[in-house]
Design a protein around this motif. Sequence first.
Motif, PDB file in Angstrom:
ATOM      1  N   ARG A 148     -19.847  20.407 -30.873  1.00  0.00           N
ATOM      2  CA  ARG A 148     -19.732  19.015 -30.407  1.00  0.00           C
ATOM      3  C   ARG A 148     -18.381  18.775 -29.754  1.00  0.00           C
ATOM      4  N   ASP A 149     -18.402  18.006 -28.692  1.00  0.00           N
ATOM      5  CA  ASP A 149     -17.161  17.557 -28.060  1.00  0.00           C
ATOM      6  C   ASP A 149     -16.509  16.553 -29.027  1.00  0.00           C
ATOM      7  N   ASN A 159     -22.085  14.612 -26.620  1.00  0.00           N
ATOM      8  CA  ASN A 159     -21.948  15.744 -25.699  1.00  0.00           C
ATOM      9  C   ASN A 159     -21.836  17.037 -26.522  1.00  0.00           C
ATOM     10  N   TRP A 160     -22.821  17.891 -26.418  1.00  0.00           N
ATOM     11  CA  TRP A 160     -22.827  19.103 -27.247  1.00  0.00           C
ATOM     12  C   TRP A 160     -23.230  20.318 -26.439  1.00  0.00           C
ATOM     13  N   SER A 161     -22.881  21.487 -26.970  1.00  0.00           N
ATOM     14  CA  SER A 161     -23.295  22.735 -26.321  1.00  0.00           C
ATOM     15  C   SER A 161     -23.680  23.739 -27.402  1.00  0.00           C
ATOM     16  N   ILE A 162     -24.271  24.841 -26.982  1.00  0.00           N
ATOM     17  CA  ILE A 162     -24.765  25.831 -27.928  1.00  0.00           C
ATOM     18  C   ILE A 162     -23.731  26.933 -28.117  1.00  0.00           C
ATOM     19  N   THR A 204     -30.351  16.887 -31.169  1.00  0.00           N
ATOM     20  CA  THR A 204     -30.695  18.113 -30.448  1.00  0.00           C
ATOM     21  C   THR A 204     -32.198  18.370 -30.526  1.00  0.00           C
ATOM     22  N   LYS A 257     -32.418  18.239 -22.461  1.00  0.00           N
ATOM     23  CA  LYS A 257     -31.647  18.948 -23.491  1.00  0.00           C
ATOM     24  C   LYS A 257     -32.308  18.878 -24.870  1.00  0.00           C
TER      25      LYS A 257
END
Length: 409
Positions: free
Chosen positions: A392-393, A399-402, A138, A168
């Motif tokens: 995390r997926d 593949n990650w998101s906040i 990240t 990203k």
Amino acid sequence: MESVLNTNEPPSDGRKSITFKVNPNTNQMIATEINARLRTIRDKVESQERLTMDDGLFLYQPDVPLHEVGELADLVRQRMNGNVAYYNINTHLNPTNVCVYRCRFCAFRADLRDPKGYAMDDEQVIARGQEATDNGCTEMHIVGGLHHQRPYEWYRGVLSTLSENFPKLHLKAWTPVEINWFEFQTKNSTEWVMNDMREAGLGSLPGGGAEIFHPEVRDQICEHKANTHAWFHTHRTAHQLGIRSNCTMLYGHIEQAYHRVDHLLRLRELQDETGGFQVFIPLAFHPENTKLSHLKKPSALDDLRNVAVSRLLLDNIQHIKAYWIMLGIGTAQTALSYGADDIDGTVRHELIYHDAGATTPEFLSVDRIRELIIEAGRVPVERNTIYQEVIRDPNDFSNWSIGETLPVS
Ligand code: V47
Ligand code: SF4
């Protein structure tokens, strides 16, 4: 007896030294005095009263039992951050090691025609960004030398190339030493440089370049580069522009307890004003291949005391990082019970410490980092650079998101 402070300039709160009663036979502080002072400090910590320069000087005395200092710091850690320890998935990029300066503690720098010297091209920078993205990073931590022949546009280009290709990735880049150099190159203000770099992709500032602020020490270890005033001016400007930053202290070389406390109190003062520091990272000096190679590396006891005293004095900075690369894994784990709540990241391509003799691995896997934190009795939480939780997926690690925003000061 006066503790050895050897200074000409008073610290921020005007105190020059602290007097301790010592046993004339052993030259050690008297136990009753230690206990009485510790009781007073414990009362202050429990009632969340701010510690003073005197308190800091006392806590740094080797006669004051480390486990007691650690216990107090642990209390503060628990109160501020609960049972969690943070880590991130990151990588380092040092675009060049060629540097116009010659800091005496630095083993990383090279001269212009040194065979060890390098400066990356676009292709190499992109390859690093790709590697970082493939590994689920990240953050990219970007610092380096001040190259005699690379213009401002080259430095700016490192950020714009990365942000255009890997939007990203959070770019935590440039210390005030570099920002100061860019001001010199462009003949523009700090604010201009910061805004221009932000346009190119800058996300936040790392904590480097702080070393020791007191001129008695700074003038001996890195007299030519951005001075203390410039360091604070850069961070103040960043905070005013809404850019978060980190802060550090390089300890274990020629400084004394007094210089460390002075350093911490100066940081606390700016934090009172802006609230823009996220985390403090005490950096243990590594002497190998430096102009100070005759000095001994600080002991694990000194490392832990620095973590603990900084947790206690920096009551307004949310996080204290035990940087495992520099402390070693065992000490970093122990530091999680001495005030630290963060151990930094997976870290690939670290050069600054490894050039100076660090024997820690060059990389830790996420599983290993989580295991280290759990072994130390904490709950591991992945954060991004600005302390937001990373989700995390489970089927695709990269593949990650906040998620949630975590406590910041
Ligand atoms: O400013 C250089 C230090 C700093 C040596 O913001 C040395 O998250 C010990 O700032 N021994 C750069 N220290 C690194 C830095 C940093 C590191 C990790 C995390 C973050 C963050 C920032 O490294 C320099 C200097 O203080 N340093 N040489 C040495 N031989
Ligand atoms: Fe250059 Fe930074 Fe090393 Fe100082 S610490 S010599 S500024 S690379």
